[in-house]
Design a protein around this motif. Sequence first.
Motif, short mmCIF file in Angstrom:
data_model
loop_
_atom_site.label_atom_id
_atom_site.label_comp_id
_atom_site.label_asym_id
_atom_site.label_seq_id
_atom_site.Cartn_x
_atom_site.Cartn_y
_atom_site.Cartn_z
N GLY A 1 0.83 -1.21 0.00
CA GLY A 1 0.00 0.00 0.00
C GLY A 1 0.86 1.25 0.00
O GLY A 1 0.55 2.23 -0.70
N ILE A 2 1.95 1.23 0.77
CA ILE A 2 2.91 2.34 0.75
C ILE A 2 3.46 2.49 -0.67
O ILE A 2 3.66 3.61 -1.17
N GLY A 3 3.72 1.36 -1.34
CA GLY A 3 4.21 1.38 -2.71
C GLY A 3 3.24 2.05 -3.67
O GLY A 3 3.64 2.84 -4.53
N ILE A 4 1.94 1.76 -3.52
CA ILE A 4 0.94 2.40 -4.38
C ILE A 4 0.85 3.89 -4.08
O ILE A 4 0.66 4.71 -4.99
N LEU A 5 1.03 4.26 -2.82
CA LEU A 5 1.09 5.68 -2.46
C LEU A 5 2.26 6.37 -3.17
O LEU A 5 2.12 7.48 -3.71
N LEU A 6 3.42 5.69 -3.23
CA LEU A 6 4.57 6.23 -3.95
C LEU A 6 4.28 6.32 -5.45
O LEU A 6 4.69 7.27 -6.12
N ASN A 7 3.56 5.32 -5.99
CA ASN A 7 3.15 5.38 -7.40
C ASN A 7 2.35 6.64 -7.66
O ASN A 7 2.54 7.31 -8.69
N GLY A 8 1.45 6.97 -6.74
CA GLY A 8 0.64 8.16 -6.90
C GLY A 8 1.44 9.44 -6.76
O GLY A 8 1.23 10.40 -7.51
N LEU A 9 2.38 9.48 -5.82
CA LEU A 9 3.17 10.69 -5.59
C LEU A 9 4.12 10.97 -6.75
O LEU A 9 4.31 12.11 -7.16
N PHE A 10 4.74 9.91 -7.29
CA PHE A 10 5.71 10.09 -8.38
C PHE A 10 5.02 10.20 -9.75
O PHE A 10 5.56 10.82 -10.65
N GLY A 11 3.86 9.57 -9.90
CA GLY A 11 3.16 9.58 -11.19
C GLY A 11 3.68 8.51 -12.12
O GLY A 11 4.33 8.80 -13.13
N THR A 12 3.40 7.23 -11.81
CA THR A 12 3.89 6.11 -12.62
C THR A 12 2.85 5.59 -13.60
O THR A 12 3.15 4.72 -14.41
N LEU A 13 1.61 6.10 -13.50
CA LEU A 13 0.52 5.68 -14.38
C LEU A 13 0.13 4.21 -14.16
O LEU A 13 -0.42 3.56 -15.03
N SER A 14 0.45 3.68 -13.00
CA SER A 14 0.06 2.32 -12.65
C SER A 14 0.26 2.13 -11.16
O SER A 14 1.12 2.77 -10.56
N GLY A 15 -0.53 1.24 -10.57
CA GLY A 15 -0.29 0.86 -9.20
C GLY A 15 0.71 -0.28 -9.13
O GLY A 15 1.33 -0.64 -10.14
N SER A 16 0.88 -0.86 -7.96
CA SER A 16 1.88 -1.90 -7.76
C SER A 16 1.26 -3.23 -7.39
O SER A 16 0.23 -3.29 -6.72
N SER A 17 1.89 -4.29 -7.84
CA SER A 17 1.60 -5.65 -7.37
C SER A 17 2.83 -6.50 -7.64
O SER A 17 3.78 -6.04 -8.27
N VAL A 18 2.81 -7.72 -7.17
CA VAL A 18 3.96 -8.61 -7.38
C VAL A 18 4.06 -8.96 -8.87
O VAL A 18 3.06 -9.28 -9.52
#
Length: 524
Positions: free
Chosen positions: A325-342
């Motif tokens: 969840g912290i990783g998806i938060l970082l995705n949102g802050l940086f702007g990666t155009l995708s969330g995270s999963s394994v």
Amino acid sequence: MAAPKLEEISHPPMDQLQGLEYCIDSNPSWGEAIALGFQHYILALGTAVMIPSFLVPLMGGSDYDKVRVVQTLLFVEGINTLLQTLFGTRLPTVIGGSYAFMVPIISIIHDSSLMRIEDSEVRFHNTMRAVQGALIVASSIQIIMGYSQMWAICSRFFSPLGMVPVIALVGFGLFDRGFPVLGRCVEIGIPMLILFVAFSQYLKNFQFRHLPILERFALLISITVIWAYAHLLTASGAYKHHPELTQRNCRTDKANLISSAPWIKIPYPLQWGAPTFDAGHAFGMMAAVLVSLIESTAAYKAASRLASATPPPAHVLSRGIGWQGIGILLNGLFGTLSGSSVSVENVGLLGSTRIGSRRVIQISAGFMIFFSMLGKFGALFASIPFTIFAAVYCVLFGLVASVGLSFLQFTNMNSMRNLFITGVSLFLGLSVPEYFREYTAKALHEPAHTNAGWFNDFLNTIFSSSSTVALIVAIFLDNTLDYKDSAKDRGMPWWAKFRTFKGDGRNEEFYTLPFNLNRFFPPS
């Protein structure tokens, strides 16, 4: 002829897979570990390039924008992978971009308020900021469920029987990323598939200085050979008069990544501007976060077997979801155009190389961060045609799926109850998402098509995921159908000891936090 003995026709269940060279906390030599880490980095490029290459043009972005998104996604992937392997589940898993987020992101892209913007560059930035806002809000789902141990409580309803279709379909459910993509350029894809299988399986006993080099580095060697072959076809003009779609899938110079990439560019938070927040966008994105949670749970279970570790205890699994969840938060802050999963393909590579070392994955995270800042060099590797990755996916996704099927050894498959649950959940896990895909292709919109966009996104995202459908069906049936009298048939006596941290002595070896942090975060 004498009847065969029982031990000649049966195989005793085994907690850990045999035949792995290095398990989760054993390490190859530094030179070998660095090469293996680079191999995992190359494999992670497939998804990291494919998602932005599809989404950025829809948003009105240029090739330069696409390169920056790829760089940012790889940079955050590296950070998230390090966080997960150090403080999360501690399993050797690459945390990458996820296709689960495609439905809500495409919905945001087609939002009428954004589509009305005529300037394509302004539209790209505004859309990116809307996606960022939705990811930031939606990340709270995994953060809360993980750190509050809610997901650990939910996992009490899991059993080996219930997890078989979920883990199997995290691999099988990605079948459309395999041969259908390979078939777009068979003259590259088929040789890549044959070469990878030959090196990793048939020639695995070939050794150089006591190292099974062809098995260990089958991916790197076969990609190098086929990439050079594809470049030769491109340079010789083999695709000069072919349709544009064929050229884009076969040529090595059509990605426009190298020419558009800056020499050095360090991604940073809020680089696209301040995120914008919309309740409808956030609700739709929450469905993708739930799907990511389920798919990652299945991938963690598979990774634990391929790393020769015990299944992660409930609180370790929940801890990993919190960090994701912290990783998806970082995705949102940086702007990666995708969330995270394994990354499922990287889990499969653990089995292909027979190396489940945590250090190898941490080194691959270092490569992701390093090459994401050196734009030109990263873009060179990222220009590998997608067809080459699709050929590898045919093997690696199948390998992960078979790990899921291996959990059947702990259950009684002579039980009609178990056969019913396994068959129905596997079938519906494949059939329901396929219905959603076919409907969308014919009607040009998803089956859920009401005036409430967030509701549409929620349903369409949930039921487009094979693992999520399988989990809903399998866990419901497994916990309602004659469950009181079937604990042994479900595999619960074997499963129970891995639920708690102290249930098995090996858990401490595999899952204890580094730097003596268990003093501050004791196992619950």
